[in-house]
Write a protein that holds these residues in place. Structure first.
Motif, short mmCIF file in Angstrom:
data_model
loop_
_atom_site.label_atom_id
_atom_site.label_comp_id
_atom_site.label_asym_id
_atom_site.label_seq_id
_atom_site.Cartn_x
_atom_site.Cartn_y
_atom_site.Cartn_z
N GLN A 144 0.83 -1.20 0.00
CA GLN A 144 0.00 0.00 0.00
C GLN A 144 0.87 1.26 0.00
O GLN A 144 2.02 1.21 0.47
CB GLN A 144 -0.91 0.01 1.21
N PRO A 145 0.35 2.35 -0.51
CA PRO A 145 1.10 3.61 -0.46
C PRO A 145 1.52 3.94 0.98
O PRO A 145 0.74 3.75 1.92
CB PRO A 145 0.09 4.64 -0.99
N GLY A 146 2.75 4.37 1.11
CA GLY A 146 3.31 4.65 2.43
C GLY A 146 4.00 3.47 3.07
O GLY A 146 4.67 3.62 4.10
N SER A 158 14.81 11.18 -6.95
CA SER A 158 13.44 10.77 -6.64
C SER A 158 13.34 9.79 -5.47
O SER A 158 12.25 9.60 -4.91
CB SER A 158 12.79 10.14 -7.88
N VAL A 159 14.46 9.17 -5.11
CA VAL A 159 14.41 8.17 -4.02
C VAL A 159 15.24 8.56 -2.81
O VAL A 159 15.22 7.86 -1.79
CB VAL A 159 14.82 6.78 -4.53
N LYS A 160 15.99 9.64 -2.91
CA LYS A 160 16.82 10.06 -1.78
C LYS A 160 15.95 10.32 -0.56
O LYS A 160 14.91 10.96 -0.64
CB LYS A 160 17.62 11.31 -2.15
N GLY A 161 16.39 9.78 0.56
CA GLY A 161 15.63 9.94 1.80
C GLY A 161 14.55 8.88 1.99
O GLY A 161 13.97 8.77 3.07
N THR A 168 5.24 5.12 -3.05
CA THR A 168 4.12 5.78 -3.71
C THR A 168 3.78 5.00 -4.98
O THR A 168 4.58 4.21 -5.46
CB THR A 168 4.47 7.22 -4.08
N PRO A 169 2.60 5.24 -5.53
CA PRO A 169 2.25 4.54 -6.78
C PRO A 169 3.26 4.79 -7.90
O PRO A 169 3.42 3.93 -8.79
CB PRO A 169 0.88 5.13 -7.12
N GLU A 170 3.95 5.91 -7.85
CA GLU A 170 4.95 6.21 -8.89
C GLU A 170 6.17 5.30 -8.79
O GLU A 170 6.99 5.27 -9.70
CB GLU A 170 5.39 7.68 -8.78
N ASP A 171 6.30 4.57 -7.70
CA ASP A 171 7.40 3.62 -7.56
C ASP A 171 7.07 2.26 -8.18
O ASP A 171 7.93 1.37 -8.20
CB ASP A 171 7.74 3.43 -6.08
N THR A 172 5.87 2.09 -8.65
CA THR A 172 5.47 0.84 -9.28
C THR A 172 6.29 0.58 -10.53
O THR A 172 6.36 1.43 -11.44
CB THR A 172 3.98 0.87 -9.64
N ALA A 173 6.94 -0.57 -10.59
CA ALA A 173 7.81 -0.90 -11.71
C ALA A 173 8.38 -2.30 -11.50
O ALA A 173 8.23 -2.89 -10.42
CB ALA A 173 8.96 0.10 -11.82
N VAL A 174 9.03 -2.80 -12.52
CA VAL A 174 9.89 -3.98 -12.37
C VAL A 174 11.27 -3.47 -11.96
O VAL A 174 11.82 -2.58 -12.63
CB VAL A 174 9.97 -4.80 -13.66
N TYR A 175 11.78 -4.01 -10.89
CA TYR A 175 13.08 -3.60 -10.37
C TYR A 175 14.14 -4.64 -10.72
O TYR A 175 13.92 -5.85 -10.53
CB TYR A 175 13.01 -3.42 -8.86
N TYR A 176 15.26 -4.15 -11.23
CA TYR A 176 16.36 -5.00 -11.65
C TYR A 176 17.62 -4.62 -10.87
O TYR A 176 17.88 -3.44 -10.66
CB TYR A 176 16.67 -4.82 -13.13
N THR A 235 4.55 -3.38 -6.90
CA THR A 235 3.31 -2.67 -7.18
C THR A 235 2.85 -1.95 -5.92
O THR A 235 2.69 -2.57 -4.87
CB THR A 235 2.22 -3.63 -7.65
N VAL A 236 2.67 -0.64 -6.06
CA VAL A 236 2.22 0.18 -4.94
C VAL A 236 0.81 0.64 -5.24
O VAL A 236 0.59 1.45 -6.14
CB VAL A 236 3.15 1.37 -4.70
N SER A 237 -0.13 0.11 -4.50
CA SER A 237 -1.53 0.41 -4.79
C SER A 237 -2.38 0.15 -3.55
O SER A 237 -2.08 -0.74 -2.75
CB SER A 237 -2.03 -0.46 -5.95
#
Length: 125
Positions: A13-15, A63-66, A87-95, A122-124
């Motif tokens: 979830q977000p947060g 965008s990710v600092k902190g 946040t939802p903007e962090d939703t992605a495939v991470y490599y 997935t952040v939702s």
């Protein structure tokens, strides 16, 4: 040739928080910089953060600092990505990826030789 395996992705979830792991097949990972990249649908792959194994230098996207922190475990030849306040903007495939980089190339995917298979975050709500 070092092999990388990511794990730890999922739905949050977000947060919330997640910790991703990047396990290397052997200790030669210590010769490299390990970077984390992500790719969201319809977007280009982007640099998130990276750590030079020798010396521990850390690089991170603004965008990710902190919020995100990268670390390494010598005993397990593993690099971790702790992600907080997602946040939802962090939703992605991470490599995760390994390569010999310098400060000017650490954020470039072309500088990395070895890549993991990726893990979905997935952040939702």
């Amino acid at each position: 040739q070092v092999q990388l395996v990511e794990s730890g992705g999922g739905l949050v979830q977000p947060g919330g928080s997640l910790r991703l792991s990047c396990a290397a097949s052997d200790s030669t990972i210590r010769d490299y910089t390990v970077g984390w990249f992500r790719q969201a649908p319809g977007k280009e792959r982007e640099f998130v953060t990276g750590i030079r194994w020798s010396g521990g230098n850390i690089y991170a996207a603004d965008s990710v600092k902190g919020r995100f922190a990268v670390s390494r475990d010598y005993a397990k030849n593993t690099v971790y990505l702790q992600m907080n306040r997602l946040t939802p903007e962090d939703t992605a495939v991470y490599y995760c990826a390994a390569g010999r980089t310098i400060a000017s190339t650490v954020r470039s995917s072309g500088a990395y030789y070895y890549w993991g298979q990726g893990t979905q975050v997935t952040v939702s709500s």
